[in-house]
Enzyme design. Structure first.
Site, PDB file in Angstrom:
ATOM      1  N   GLU A 198     -38.367  40.850 124.623  1.00  0.00           N
ATOM      2  CA  GLU A 198     -38.001  41.616 125.803  1.00  0.00           C
ATOM      3  C   GLU A 198     -39.222  42.066 126.580  1.00  0.00           C
ATOM      4  OE1 GLU A 198     -34.736  42.832 127.283  1.00  0.00           O
ATOM      5  OE2 GLU A 198     -34.939  40.799 126.496  1.00  0.00           O
ATOM      6  N   ASP A 199     -40.170  42.617 125.846  1.00  0.00           N
ATOM      7  CA  ASP A 199     -41.231  43.385 126.501  1.00  0.00           C
ATOM      8  C   ASP A 199     -42.540  42.644 126.699  1.00  0.00           C
ATOM      9  OD1 ASP A 199     -39.347  45.308 126.282  1.00  0.00           O
ATOM     10  OD2 ASP A 199     -40.323  46.455 124.703  1.00  0.00           O
TER      11      ASP A 199
END
Ligand code: MN
Length: 716
Positions: free
Chosen positions: A88-89
């Site tokens: 995600e990050d």
């Protein structure tokens, strides 16, 4: 790509990791090295990020992994917990995770990232129940759900720096979606923790008032509590029963709910004292029960034996309510240590107990397995396979998909884009031509999967197809399609009737050019039909015989006498006006003949169909010559029977051969020969024509497992 170590990059020597690593003694040495690698990788990937609290980001995945370790989950789950936010990050790809840590870890992390994506796009209060189901159905792997719960738990404990509105939103989402999932999985401890934390975040004032009241009451309560506690344990000791006795604390949120739902006052809720007695073995439970019933009088009708009859989620205990000092009700739960573990940790107790005693371990595993079985309600789950890879489908009968605007639609499993279109709106269904599924253009018959985002492509000129009836799953779509087809049946019948009449006229020697000159108006006047359209429809539906109408027409005209012959061409796509007989399932290449069936139009039979001979002799007027003129690309259904040696995997081989021959399987049924010497597979398949069918059959006959292939015909 190796994530570039930033200034806050932590090595495996960092205190954060060492403290964590100390808890991993239950794992094998080889696992340790892999977990270390996952930590270093995650730490480097998140090196540039901080938590809102200002701490290095890696403290979050480590906290999540710690919960996973508390549940004694396997190395893959721990690695996935450490890596759960990297997709995600950061710029890390699933491919890279898979190469470094194996596909199992990559799949877990991917599953977690997918859950993250939907939760912000589509959560709506009213749909919490659907959302929960979908989350669990999508996760498939139970480990994903557990890691997700641990993630949530850490997040709600570290939201102090977050904006209040955001904090409240995350808290109510947790309360409505994640806490019930924890309960469903039997994780009672986590369930209560999530509830109480979220309650304080959502209603800080109410929680404060309750907490104060609880504190104030505790002085008076303490005295009675201690008194009951000591007499309970004193009695058990006197009877020689080794047991631990605890007073049960009520959570803030459970007090709040009881007051709200049951309209009780704070003191009424508080005035029930709860105790738990934990013993070693099951017989002790009953001995303890007997001893306590001798100590205080039991309230009649309150005794429940959940040991003999466990709850659906595997919970076991004896429950009883006693009348304590001053008539105070005292609730007691009696259970073994193992039952206590299951009651607290639910499904996670499976991992917790992995290194426990061999004897109790086996029993617990069987019970956990049974419980999950009942939870899943699936038909097949091999127990050995289950423990290697806890993959589950919690709601096998439903599929949850999204509209482009994020609304969740619940459809029966197996539903197609057509069902979706009709579920959205009848007009969308009636004019759909294709679907964008997850932004990829897909056929309407595509079966939808959990989490798909579906957008329907419509065209005002598009209309429902009869073939849709064989793929749709919902009653709504089926009903709407049928309704439409019934209306157009009249149109189709009229067109067919016109062709049939023209054919008859041509056969009688009327030139095509002169057909236009016929006195139709006069004919209709004599025919008894209200309009020319009705006359054609009647002919198409078989209510009037075309030859008779033609003769009637010619009798009123002075035209050359009939001569010659002509046949009606069947394309196969005439819709409801022309039906292919079910008994012989004619396909292009088969010699055919048509029967006019009153009210049904034209039914096409194979000439050698066993069902037609008598009728052909008795009512020759009903029959007409027809021939095939099939259109390119159209497929016809036909049934074949394949007799095979009864061997594992034979159905798959036969099915693969059929599909290699370019045919689709519509339906398959299996049976055994009368003497049990071979198996019978009955397929309904799609073919273009007779030579295609022969091709399919020849390919099947080449398989060593296949004994015989024949075209099936049913004698009605
Ligand atoms: Mn996270």
């Amino acid at each position: 790509m190796e994530p570039a170590p930033g200034p806050d990059f932590l090595s495996a020597e960092s205190p954060i990791f060492r403290a964590f690593a100390d808890k991993l003694s239950y794992l094998e040495a080889g696992d340790m090295a892999r977990i270390e690698a996952a930590f270093v990788f995650a730490s480097a990937a998140h090196a540039q990020q901080k938590r809102l609290s200002g701490e290095p980001y890696i403290t979050h995945p480590v906290a999540v992994a710690e919960a996973v370790v508390e549940w004694r989950m396997d190395a893959e789950a721990i690695m996935a917990a450490l890596l759960h936010d990297v997709l995600e990050d950061t710029r890390v790809s699933k491919q890279e995770l898979s190469e470094r840590f194996g596909s199992e870890v990559a799949d877990l992390v991917d599953g977690l990232s997918k859950l993250d994506k939907i939760e912000f796009a589509s959560y709506r209060d009213a749909q919490a129940e659907n959302f929960r189901k979908m989350l669990m159905a999508m996760a498939r792997d139970l480990r994903v759900v557990l890691i997700k719960l641990a993630d949530r738990r850490h997040n709600i404990h570290t939201m102090a720096a977050l904006r209040p509105d955001k904090r409240r939103r995350i808290a109510s989402e947790t309360l409505e979606v994640y806490a019930p999932i924890a309960l469903r999985l039997g994780l009672n401890k986590l369930y209560r923790e999530l509830q109480d934390t979220c309650f304080e975040l959502i209603h800080p004032l109410r929680a404060g008032v309750l907490r104060k009241a609880l504190l104030a009451a505790s002085g008076n309560r303490r005295e009675l509590l201690d008194k009951v506690l000591s007499s309970l344990s004193g009695k058990l000791k006197k009877e020689g029963i080794e047991a631990e006795v605890f007073g049960r604390e009520k959570g803030l949120y459970s007090i709040y709910r009881k007051m709200k739902d049951r309209h009780l006052s704070f003191l009424q809720v508080l005035d029930i004292y709860g105790f738990r007695v934990v013993v070693e073995r099951i017989p002790m439970c009953y001995l303890a029960l007997g001893a306590l019933h001798a100590l205080y009088k039991p309230v009649p009708g309150k005794f429940k034996d959940y040991i003999a009859l466990p709850k659906d989620n595997g919970y076991q205990s004896l429950h009883t309510t006693l009348i304590g000092p001053y008539g105070t009700p005292v609730e007691v739960q009696i259970r073994t240590r193992e039952m206590h573990q299951v009651a607290q940790e639910g499904v996670a107790a499976h991992w917790l107990y992995k290194d426990g005693e061999a004897g109790s371990n086996g029993e617990l595993e069987i019970r956990t397995h049974k419980w999950l079985q009942s939870l899943l309600e699936t038909q097949s789950s091999d127990s050995a396979e289950f423990f290697e890879n806890v993959k589950i489908d919690l709601f096998p009968d439903e599929v949850y998909v999204f509209t482009p605007r994020g609304k969740i639609m619940t459809l029966p499993s197996g539903a197609t884009a057509i069902d979706f279109a009709y579920a959205v709106h009848t007009n969308i269904g009636n004019h759909c031509t294709a679907a964008h599924i997850n932004h990829v253009l897909s056929p309407l018959a595509t079966k939808l999967r959990n989490g798909d985002v579906v957008e329907i492509v419509t065209d005002p000129l598009a209309v429902p197809q009869a073939s849709w009836l064989s793929v749709v799953k919902t009653g709504r779509a089926r009903g709407k399609i049928r309704h439409y087809l019934r209306n157009i049946q009249n149109e189709e019948s009229a067109t067919l009737g016109k062709r049939m009449l023209y054919k008859e006229l041509l056969a009688m020697g009327v030139l095509p050019v002169s057909v236009a000159d016929l006195n139709w108006r006069q004919l209709v006047g004599h025919s008894g039909s209200a309009s020319l359209h009705d006359l054609f429809t009647d002919i198409g539906l078989g209510k009037r015989v075309p030859a008779v109408v033609a003769r009637l027409l010619l009798a009123r005209e002075t035209l050359p006498a009939p001569s010659g012959n002509s046949t009606l061409a069947i394309h196969g796509n005439e819709g409801m006006a022309i039906q292919l007989a079910k008994c012989c399932q004619p396909i292009p290449g088969d010699p055919i003949i048509g029967a006019i069936r009153k009210g049904h139009g034209l039914v096409v039979h194979a000439r050698d169909c066993a069902n037609i001979s008598r009728s052909y002799l008795n009512e020759p007027g009903k029959w007409m010559e027809i021939e095939w003129a099939p259109e390119e690309g159209r497929l016809f259904q036909v049934s074949i029977q394949v007799d095979v040696k009864d061997k594992r995997g034979v159905l798959a081989q036969v099915a693969a051969s059929i599909s290699r021959s370019g045919s689709n399987i519509i339906h398959v049924a299996t049976g055994e020969s009368a003497e049990h010497v071979f198996s019978i597979l009955n397929f309904t398949i799609d073919v273009a024509d007779r030579s295609h069918l022969e091709q399919v059959i020849r390919a099947l006959q080449r398989l060593p497992e296949v004994l015989r292939v024949s075209r099936a015909s049913s004698k009605e």
